[in-house]
Design a protein around this motif. Sequence first.
Motif, PDB file in Angstrom:
ATOM      1  N   PRO A 295       4.161  35.116  -9.062  1.00 15.34           N
ATOM      2  CA  PRO A 295       3.076  34.353  -8.435  1.00 15.34           C
ATOM      3  C   PRO A 295       1.769  34.359  -9.204  1.00 15.34           C
ATOM      4  CG  PRO A 295       3.434  36.430  -7.286  1.00 15.34           C
ATOM      5  CD  PRO A 295       4.552  36.293  -8.277  1.00 15.34           C
ATOM      6  N   GLU A 296       1.561  35.342 -10.071  1.00 14.69           N
ATOM      7  CA  GLU A 296       0.258  35.476 -10.726  1.00 14.69           C
ATOM      8  C   GLU A 296       0.066  34.536 -11.908  1.00 14.69           C
ATOM      9  OE1 GLU A 296       2.946  38.781 -12.414  1.00 14.69           O
ATOM     10  OE2 GLU A 296       2.578  37.786 -10.496  1.00 14.69           O
ATOM     11  N   LEU A 297       1.126  33.856 -12.334  1.00 16.05           N
ATOM     12  CA  LEU A 297       1.005  32.978 -13.505  1.00 16.05           C
ATOM     13  C   LEU A 297       0.689  31.547 -13.088  1.00 16.05           C
ATOM     14  CD1 LEU A 297       3.912  34.176 -15.846  1.00 16.05           C
ATOM     15  CD2 LEU A 297       1.481  34.783 -15.940  1.00 16.05           C
ATOM     16  N   SER A 298       0.014  30.838 -13.976  1.00 15.84           N
ATOM     17  CA  SER A 298      -0.267  29.414 -13.822  1.00 15.84           C
ATOM     18  C   SER A 298      -0.193  28.789 -15.210  1.00 15.84           C
ATOM     19  CB  SER A 298      -1.647  29.199 -13.194  1.00 15.84           C
ATOM     20  OG  SER A 298      -2.658  29.791 -13.996  1.00 15.84           O
TER      21      SER A 298
ATOM     22  N   THR B  26       5.355  36.456 -18.759  1.00 10.49           N
ATOM     23  CA  THR B  26       3.975  36.662 -19.201  1.00 10.49           C
ATOM     24  C   THR B  26       3.849  36.439 -20.706  1.00 10.49           C
ATOM     25  OG1 THR B  26       3.597  38.242 -17.412  1.00 10.49           O
ATOM     26  CG2 THR B  26       2.094  38.339 -19.284  1.00 10.49           C
TER      27      THR B  26
END
Length: 381
Positions: free
Chosen positions: A188-191, A270
């Motif tokens: 969820p932390e990636l965009s 990541t």
Amino acid sequence: MTRSRILCISFSDIRSDARVLRQLDVLARYGDVTTLSYGGRPDAAVDHLEIDHNLPSLPQTLPGVVKLALRRFSSVVLDAPAVKSAKELLGQREFDLVVANEARALPVAFEVAGSPKIWCDLHEWAPAERTHVLSWRLLVAPFMHWVCAQYLPRVDAATTINNSIAEMYSDQFGVRTEIVRNARPFVPELSPSPAEHGRIRLVHSGGAVPGRNIEAIIDAVDTLGEGYSLDLFLIPSRQGDAYWQQLLNRISRSPRTTLHAAVPPDELPTALNPYDLGVFLLPPHTPNHRLMLPNKFFDFVQARLGMVYGTSIETDRLITEYGLGLITPGYEARDLVDALRATTPEQVQGFKRAADEVAEQMSSDGDVSVAERIMRRLTGG
């Protein structure tokens, strides 16, 4: 309450095998897991039996090859050096459940003491694993077909990676297989990473294995010239030292290609996130290539990348349905060059946004549910 005794067999180094690592996370919730594989103990296992990585998992000794040629499959099925080692390591240990990763692990699974339930996870279409290699096609493919016919109808559960391959197992062996894709957990932390002015950043990750066509991607980026770069995160092949050296030489001659060390599976999204397009041009040498839905497809989605794939039934469908990237009609450098020259930076950013929109939907949540349903059924948990 006594925890189930679970054995997980994989003729791979599980620590770098993303599919089996995800499987272990589920198994460990239902019992105490012993792993039997190449390499060291994975974190989720309470015990580990290590097979010497120099031992092949197929009968490649001279007597074994002769038996394969004579179709004496029942006499060779336990002859492979890694299989013999696995039996010795197991001894008379008893288990309640055995998970056999890929068909080649089935003969060992059925030798395990304790009358365990058996779940076979078929990572691909086993009879055609390497049929682009003549010796494999002539000697091993008939043997693998025999293994599937002998053992698959007797398993308590079977899974594979997509509907196309599941239908083949049903048609040829009468086995119902449930679908556990190669998807990975939602990140969820990636965009999507911001565009870099004047440059489209290509990336490829995975095994440095002959036939993966990595050279075509390098040739393409060199042909494209200014405005393009290629980064490679590669795992050297255990059996391909000569090929690895050839590939290193080719990379060293490319002014636009950078080689990175492989990263652990959990860190891959990541590591890939700063790039724009994940690329994979795998020629359809085998049915598995033609029907592939590989780990890296889902790696690219979780990394919020667009993607470029050589045409393939399962990946074509998803790329088209969700607007995730480009499909090349062929698998050569010029096919990639033509596709990229016709694509604008704005389109690339659109592909990345599309990946972001479907990342949760294409995560492993659904696959975990299937695996847990199987485990509850087989362990009574």
